[in-house]
Design a protein around this motif. Structure first.
Motif, PDB file in Angstrom:
ATOM      1  N   GLN A 259       1.026 -26.017   4.011  1.00  0.00           N
ATOM      2  CA  GLN A 259      -0.216 -26.987   4.519  1.00  0.00           C
ATOM      3  C   GLN A 259      -1.310 -25.958   4.782  1.00  0.00           C
ATOM      4  O   GLN A 259      -2.546 -26.257   4.260  1.00  0.00           O
ATOM      5  CB  GLN A 259       0.209 -27.681   5.630  1.00  0.00           C
ATOM      6  CG  GLN A 259      -0.856 -28.824   6.017  1.00  0.00           C
ATOM      7  CD  GLN A 259      -0.295 -29.839   7.074  1.00  0.00           C
ATOM      8  OE1 GLN A 259       0.694 -29.413   7.651  1.00  0.00           O
ATOM      9  NE2 GLN A 259      -0.697 -31.041   7.052  1.00  0.00           N
ATOM     10  N   ALA A 262      -2.392 -24.309   1.551  1.00  0.00           N
ATOM     11  CA  ALA A 262      -3.056 -25.239   0.500  1.00  0.00           C
ATOM     12  C   ALA A 262      -4.525 -25.557   0.901  1.00  0.00           C
ATOM     13  O   ALA A 262      -5.476 -25.752   0.057  1.00  0.00           O
ATOM     14  CB  ALA A 262      -2.058 -26.329   0.233  1.00  0.00           C
ATOM     15  N   ASN A 263      -4.663 -26.075   2.245  1.00  0.00           N
ATOM     16  CA  ASN A 263      -5.891 -26.428   2.581  1.00  0.00           C
ATOM     17  C   ASN A 263      -6.918 -25.516   2.324  1.00  0.00           C
ATOM     18  O   ASN A 263      -8.181 -25.762   2.578  1.00  0.00           O
ATOM     19  CB  ASN A 263      -5.816 -26.949   4.121  1.00  0.00           C
ATOM     20  CG  ASN A 263      -5.092 -28.295   4.391  1.00  0.00           C
ATOM     21  OD1 ASN A 263      -5.437 -29.097   3.472  1.00  0.00           O
ATOM     22  ND2 ASN A 263      -4.616 -28.352   5.361  1.00  0.00           N
ATOM     23  N   THR A 266      -7.420 -24.708  -1.612  1.00  0.00           N
ATOM     24  CA  THR A 266      -7.810 -25.815  -2.491  1.00  0.00           C
ATOM     25  C   THR A 266      -8.957 -26.508  -1.685  1.00  0.00           C
ATOM     26  O   THR A 266      -9.280 -25.981  -0.628  1.00  0.00           O
ATOM     27  CB  THR A 266      -6.732 -26.587  -3.083  1.00  0.00           C
ATOM     28  OG1 THR A 266      -6.084 -27.128  -1.671  1.00  0.00           O
ATOM     29  CG2 THR A 266      -5.538 -25.508  -3.525  1.00  0.00           C
ATOM     30  N   THR A 267      -8.805 -27.883  -1.989  1.00  0.00           N
ATOM     31  CA  THR A 267      -9.917 -28.643  -1.296  1.00  0.00           C
ATOM     32  C   THR A 267      -9.291 -29.023   0.072  1.00  0.00           C
ATOM     33  O   THR A 267      -8.157 -29.163   0.072  1.00  0.00           O
ATOM     34  CB  THR A 267     -10.243 -29.992  -2.254  1.00  0.00           C
ATOM     35  OG1 THR A 267     -10.750 -29.448  -3.461  1.00  0.00           O
ATOM     36  CG2 THR A 267     -10.959 -30.873  -1.393  1.00  0.00           C
ATOM     37  N   GLY A 269      -7.719 -31.127   2.808  1.00  0.00           N
ATOM     38  CA  GLY A 269      -6.911 -32.287   2.801  1.00  0.00           C
ATOM     39  C   GLY A 269      -5.823 -32.080   1.728  1.00  0.00           C
ATOM     40  O   GLY A 269      -4.908 -33.024   1.884  1.00  0.00           O
ATOM     41  N   LEU A 270      -5.827 -31.395   0.410  1.00  0.00           N
ATOM     42  CA  LEU A 270      -4.856 -31.231  -0.299  1.00  0.00           C
ATOM     43  C   LEU A 270      -3.729 -30.785   0.368  1.00  0.00           C
ATOM     44  O   LEU A 270      -2.512 -30.910  -0.367  1.00  0.00           O
ATOM     45  CB  LEU A 270      -5.460 -30.482  -1.430  1.00  0.00           C
ATOM     46  CG  LEU A 270      -6.148 -31.295  -2.493  1.00  0.00           C
ATOM     47  CD1 LEU A 270      -6.534 -30.361  -3.705  1.00  0.00           C
ATOM     48  CD2 LEU A 270      -5.682 -32.786  -2.939  1.00  0.00           C
ATOM     49  N   GLY A 271      -3.669 -29.945   1.506  1.00  0.00           N
ATOM     50  CA  GLY A 271      -2.362 -29.595   2.028  1.00  0.00           C
ATOM     51  C   GLY A 271      -1.344 -30.612   2.354  1.00  0.00           C
ATOM     52  O   GLY A 271      -0.073 -30.291   2.168  1.00  0.00           O
ATOM     53  N   ASP A 272      -1.861 -31.967   2.859  1.00  0.00           N
ATOM     54  CA  ASP A 272      -0.598 -32.858   2.996  1.00  0.00           C
ATOM     55  C   ASP A 272      -0.376 -33.203   1.493  1.00  0.00           C
ATOM     56  O   ASP A 272       1.103 -33.423   1.695  1.00  0.00           O
ATOM     57  CB  ASP A 272      -1.627 -34.129   3.548  1.00  0.00           C
ATOM     58  CG  ASP A 272      -1.994 -33.983   4.706  1.00  0.00           C
ATOM     59  OD1 ASP A 272      -1.863 -32.964   5.340  1.00  0.00           O
ATOM     60  OD2 ASP A 272      -2.871 -34.490   5.362  1.00  0.00           O
ATOM     61  N   LEU A 273      -1.096 -33.276   0.378  1.00  0.00           N
ATOM     62  CA  LEU A 273      -0.376 -33.507  -0.617  1.00  0.00           C
ATOM     63  C   LEU A 273       0.615 -32.610  -1.336  1.00  0.00           C
ATOM     64  O   LEU A 273       1.504 -32.765  -1.826  1.00  0.00           O
ATOM     65  CB  LEU A 273      -1.456 -33.562  -1.895  1.00  0.00           C
ATOM     66  CG  LEU A 273      -1.067 -33.930  -3.353  1.00  0.00           C
ATOM     67  CD1 LEU A 273      -0.275 -35.279  -3.279  1.00  0.00           C
ATOM     68  CD2 LEU A 273      -2.328 -33.876  -4.020  1.00  0.00           C
ATOM     69  N   ALA A 274       0.394 -31.254  -0.931  1.00  0.00           N
ATOM     70  CA  ALA A 274       1.237 -30.369  -1.233  1.00  0.00           C
ATOM     71  C   ALA A 274       2.489 -30.269  -0.697  1.00  0.00           C
ATOM     72  O   ALA A 274       3.633 -29.857  -1.024  1.00  0.00           O
ATOM     73  CB  ALA A 274       0.396 -28.884  -0.920  1.00  0.00           C
TER      74      ALA A 274
END
Length: 295
Positions: A259, A262-263, A266-267, A269-274
């Motif tokens: 998390q 990735a945050n 990347t953009t 908020g994408l940590g949750d998606l990761a």
């Protein structure tokens, strides 16, 4: 290099917070087969109990030194007491009715944040943490928040304590035996119900401790804090293997690191998606999670 060190340590701190929430959830499910959706509400109770005590309402408690330790102890004890009340009043009559059990805990999980919001308002409250824990220290050129080390240390202590409880105490063995054959253990004159209540108290204390320390991590407390952290706690429990405390610890580290990195890279908020992608990939390879057993 400093950026990687910072992300790694803050990711471990976040993972430690997830583990504190998930450990009690995993313990209760693994030993008692109870999926407690009110677990996040117990976290909120612990967070607000600590905030209330540290704000000067409890004699001897405060935002600094031993006063803050007392405030955390008060919040943790409040969460444990709430968990015992939940088990006695709501869960115990529904042990043989899992569907109603889930609905009841969902209801409590919604009601308690609403109650906290009605009493103290829906807005976040600044958390009165110790000044010594609000600073940073240097490690390989990175400025690491001190409170992340507190979270990591607390998670390590809780993991060791739960392992000792499960494998090295009479109560832990009684609970494990009661899960396997409750009638036999009862016939030996052992009150399994008391042992189950103890498990709920321990799980509630772990959740409340997570709530107390989440105030340090986020700098504030709010009624919905437990609900948002509960989502990631469920992810950790599933990834680690339903009922495995060791698996929950390993999964917490993975989720926190993924998390954070990735945050940052990347953009936002994408940590949750990761994390969701990581969960899906793991379950495709290991459907029962990292361990899939109580250990």
């Amino acid at each position: 290099m400093p950026t990687i060190v910072l992300l790694a340590l803050t990711g471990l701190g976040l993972g430690a917070l997830y583990f504190l929430v998930a450990s009690g959830l995993s313990l209760i499910f693994g030993l008692m087969d109870v999926l407690n959706f009110a677990h996040g509400a117990l976290l909120s109770v612990g967070a607000y109990g600590t905030w209330w005590a540290a704000s000067g309402h409890l004699p001897g408690a405060g935002p600094g030194g031993s006063g803050f330790v007392l405030a955390v102890a008060f919040g943790t004890a409040t969460g444990a007491a709430a968990a015992v009340l939940l088990e006695l009043a709501l869960i115990r009559p529904l042990y043989a009715r899992p569907r109603e059990q889930v609905l009841a805990t969902v209801g409590v999980g919604l009601a308690i944040p609403a109650l906290l919001s009605a009493i103290w308002g829906a807005d976040a409250r600044p958390f009165p943490g110790p000044r010594a824990l609000s600073g940073t220290f240097d490690l390989l050129g990175a400025h690491i928040p001190v409170n992340r080390l507190v979270l990591i240390g607390a998670a390590a202590v809780v993991l060791a304590a739960l392992k000792l409880f499960l494998g090295g105490t009479r109560h832990g063995l009684v609970v494990r035996a009661g899960v396997e054959d409750r009638a036999m253990v009862t016939a030996l004159g052992i009150d399994v119900r008391r042992a189950f209540t103890l498990v709920f108290a321990i799980g509630g204390a772990a959740a409340a401790l997570a709530g107390a320390l989440s105030g340090l991590y986020f700098g504030s407390v709010d009624p919905g804090q437990g609900t948002s952290l509960l989502i990631f706690a469920f992810v950790v429990v599933v990834m680690g293997g339903m009922g495995s405390v060791t698996g929950a610890a390993l999964a917490s580290v993975a989720v926190g690191l993924v998390q954070q990195f990735a945050n940052y890279y990347t953009t936002a908020g994408l940590g949750d998606l990761a994390v969701v992608v990581l969960l899906a990939a793991l379950l495709l390879v290991r459907p029962r999670g990292l361990t899939g057993r109580l250990a």
